[in-house]
Every structure is written in structure tokens, then in C-alpha cells.
Design a protein around this motif. Sequence first.
Motif, PDB file in Angstrom:
ATOM      1  N   LEU A  58       0.828  -1.211   0.000  1.00 16.21           N
ATOM      2  CA  LEU A  58       0.000   0.000   0.000  1.00 16.21           C
ATOM      3  C   LEU A  58       0.861   1.258   0.000  1.00 16.21           C
ATOM      4  CD1 LEU A  58      -2.753  -1.108   2.544  1.00 16.21           C
ATOM      5  CD2 LEU A  58      -2.983  -0.899   0.079  1.00 16.21           C
ATOM      6  N   LEU A  59       1.963   1.217   0.738  1.00 17.33           N
ATOM      7  CA  LEU A  59       2.901   2.344   0.726  1.00 17.33           C
ATOM      8  C   LEU A  59       3.435   2.566  -0.686  1.00 17.33           C
ATOM      9  CD1 LEU A  59       4.741   4.416   2.281  1.00 17.33           C
ATOM     10  CD2 LEU A  59       6.417   2.566   2.425  1.00 17.33           C
ATOM     11  N   MET A  60       3.807   1.483  -1.354  1.00 16.24           N
ATOM     12  CA  MET A  60       4.342   1.593  -2.716  1.00 16.24           C
ATOM     13  C   MET A  60       3.305   2.170  -3.676  1.00 16.24           C
ATOM     14  SD  MET A  60       7.418   0.549  -2.496  1.00 16.24           S
ATOM     15  CE  MET A  60       8.515  -0.536  -1.606  1.00 16.24           C
ATOM     16  N   VAL A  61       2.025   1.793  -3.491  1.00 13.11           N
ATOM     17  CA  VAL A  61       0.968   2.338  -4.347  1.00 13.11           C
ATOM     18  C   VAL A  61       0.893   3.855  -4.186  1.00 13.11           C
ATOM     19  CG1 VAL A  61      -1.523   2.401  -4.732  1.00 13.11           C
ATOM     20  CG2 VAL A  61      -0.392   0.211  -4.383  1.00 13.11           C
ATOM     21  N   VAL A  62       0.940   4.319  -2.943  1.00 17.57           N
ATOM     22  CA  VAL A  62       0.861   5.761  -2.689  1.00 17.57           C
ATOM     23  C   VAL A  62       2.091   6.479  -3.250  1.00 17.57           C
ATOM     24  CG1 VAL A  62       0.701   7.547  -0.908  1.00 17.57           C
ATOM     25  CG2 VAL A  62      -0.548   5.398  -0.638  1.00 17.57           C
TER      26      VAL A  62
END
Length: 444
Positions: free
Chosen positions: A104-108
Motif C-alpha cells: 500500500l505504501l508503494m501504491v501511494v
Amino acid sequence: MSYELIALFMFAAMMALLLTGQRVFGVIGAVAVIAALPLWGTGGVEIAFAQSIKLMKWYPLLTLPMFIFMGYMLSESRIADDLYRMFHVWFGPVPGGLAIGTILLMVVISAMNGLSVAGMAIGATIALPELLRRGYDKVMITGVVQGGSSLGILIPPSVVLVLYGMIARQPVSQLWLAGVFPGLLMATLFILYIAVRCKLQPHLGPPLSKEERDAITWKERIVLMKAGFLPFMIFFLMNGLFLMGVTSLVESSAVGALASMAAAFIKGRLSREVMENVLRKTLGISCMFMWIILAALCFGAVFDGLGAVRAIENFFLGQLGLEPWQILILMQLSFLLMGTFLDDTAMLVIVAPLYVPLVKVLGFDLVWYGILYTITCQIAYMTPPFGYNLFLMRAMAPPEIKLRHIYASVIPFVAIMLLTLVIVMLYPDLALWLPEQFRGKLRG
């Protein structure tokens, strides 16, 4: 000299020079300019100048340094650290939760930078040490960081799609919108894989202990939620104004850059050192992509003059008698093969002058094909022996992460990427529905 000999010289010289380790843009640009001499005589020396003017007149290119600046500002001011701590607290109690939080961090981060290298740097320096400390499996979490960081070239604002848009002469806004659902689909499949595997094998991703969970009060959780709220506000401010038609594509990128500076200032982290680092890295990456695009335009102009596109078209459709879908699959297979020893920009510059016009002749949508190409690039980033992300991970990972862990870690994530590629090929509307909804409604 015949056109066939010129084309043969171009490919042979380019491959030979690439093997020497020279810069991709220098090799491709030099080969293009030299090959132009027997084609147009002394007028061939004008090709680089003509293409540079064409490049400078391409207004959407201004988005490139803006989004790169925004991503590095969020990284250097440690706002991404706050975001990861938020995911850590809220997802830690779930088996594999920290790995899911990393995705999820990578998506953001992808939605704020457009480069895989930024996601890789944040994942390897922030997430990976924490995951190792928590007892997560080395092989799995190495794959999580590599797979998650590759989302940066698919989820908008993707820098690779800017490059493709310039070469294929397609609107960048349409390409970015087309990448949204395939990118989210891939991220969702990554999360499902992690959740299922850690459910079946809990030792691979142990949840936070009861003592640690009890030690975190609800007040601390809310504070961390507020800390992570700022990056989301930047994202929705930037994209919301664009999708509502208030700002153009370039104006939206400027909003993102200014909002990231404002966020760093609010946090009290906009120091001279941070600003200097951000500007230096932004300049370096932006200049690199400018040179690559210029080399690609020169190379494409020479290929147009050679009539190579018509020759390839006649070979596939006339001599071999293949159907359009058979040709498309062969093109994707060739990208996958080239991806084992070339990076994404080299593949695009070398092959796009041939493939893009052919895709148009075959009746396929060039925006949709841009998403197929980008997913293939993601796979190329992670496939041995020369996957770009493999070497980045080796350089950034802690000493206990060995090369064998890095190579083994990519297998399930490459399989998921291949599955996503097949799904997008079978269901083009997954990529084309969103651009169609906003066609004619966006500025720039």
C-alpha cells in the motif's frame, strides 16, 4: 548503400555499443545520427537538431520534472516514513500485515512519483529493515519490495508512460488514466498473494505480538492516521483538480510539486539540505529522460526514412500470413525476451519505431498497447539476469539479503504480473474504460 544494409548496420552497431556499457541515449542517438548520413547525405546532420526542437515544443513534457520533484520532496522530507508508520500500526496485527502495508505504501509513492527507483529506495531503506526485525521471511519480503516498487511505472503519474506518449504520439492524460485500473489490479493481486500465503504459512509474516498491540493506544493510532493523511491530501488535490477539469495536466503537476513543498514546510522539514538534495536528484533524472526521448526521436525518424515499418508489416501480414492477435503476442514475447538484458527505455527506443505503427495498422488501440508495454517493462525490471530492480535491491538491501534471496523472491511476483498482462490483453476495457469516460473533458 541499400536501406536494408543501413537498418542492419543500425541494429548491429547499437547492440555492439550497448555491450560496451555506454549510456543508452548516447548509443542510440549516435547510431541514429550516423545512419542518417547515407540516407539523407549531409542533410542527415540536421536530424538531431530538428528532433530537439520537436522535443522542446512538446508541452506535456513539463510534467516530467514536476512529478519527479514531488516524489523526491516527499521522500527526502521523510513524509513517506510517516506514511509507513501508519500502515505499520494499522496492518501489523494481521498475518503478513506489514508486507501488505508495504504494498500500500508503494501504491501511494507510485501515485506521487512515477519512478520505480523511488519506491525501491523507500522500500529498501524503510520497510525492509523493519520487516526483517519483525521476523518476516527474507525471500518473500524482498519480492514484496521489488514487486511493489515496479508499480511506479504503471500507476500514474508514470514517467515511462510519458516517454511512450512522446514516441507513440498519444495523449499522456489518456495513458495515465488507462494505467489506473491495471495498476490497482496488480497491487490487489500482490496483496491477495501475501494474505493467502501468510495465512497458510504464518511463520513467513508473523503479526505484531499482543504486547506490542496493547502498547499502542488509540490516541497514538489517530495521531499516526493524521500523519499519513497529508500525502493522501496531496494526491487527491493534484488529481481531483485535474479530473474535475479545473487544472490542465501540466498545471496539476505544478500543484503536486507546490503541495509537496507545503507539506514539508508544515512538518518543519523543508531545510536547505533537503531542498538541495531534491533539486539535484530531480535535475539528474529529468535530464536523463530528456536525452533518452531525444535519442528515441532521432532513431524513429531514421526508421521512418528507411521504410522499415512497411517492411515489417509486409513480413508479418504478407509473407507469414499471421493474424493480428498472433502478431501482438509475438511482439509481447519479444519484449519479454529483450527485457532479460535491456532496460525499459532501451526496449522502447529500439522497438517502438517498428511496433507502434504496426500496432496501429493491426487495428489495436495505442493507449491500450502502451499499458501492455508498461506491464511488460515491469516484468523486465525483475527478470534475471539483468533485471534493473534486481541490481537496485542488491545495492540497497541489508547484508543478510543475498543474491540468491533476491533472485528467488521475484518468481511469484513475476507470475502475478504475467497474469495481469493476460487479463488486460483479454479485457481491453480494463484499461480503456476510464480514459473513455474522461475523453474530451480534461484540459491538456
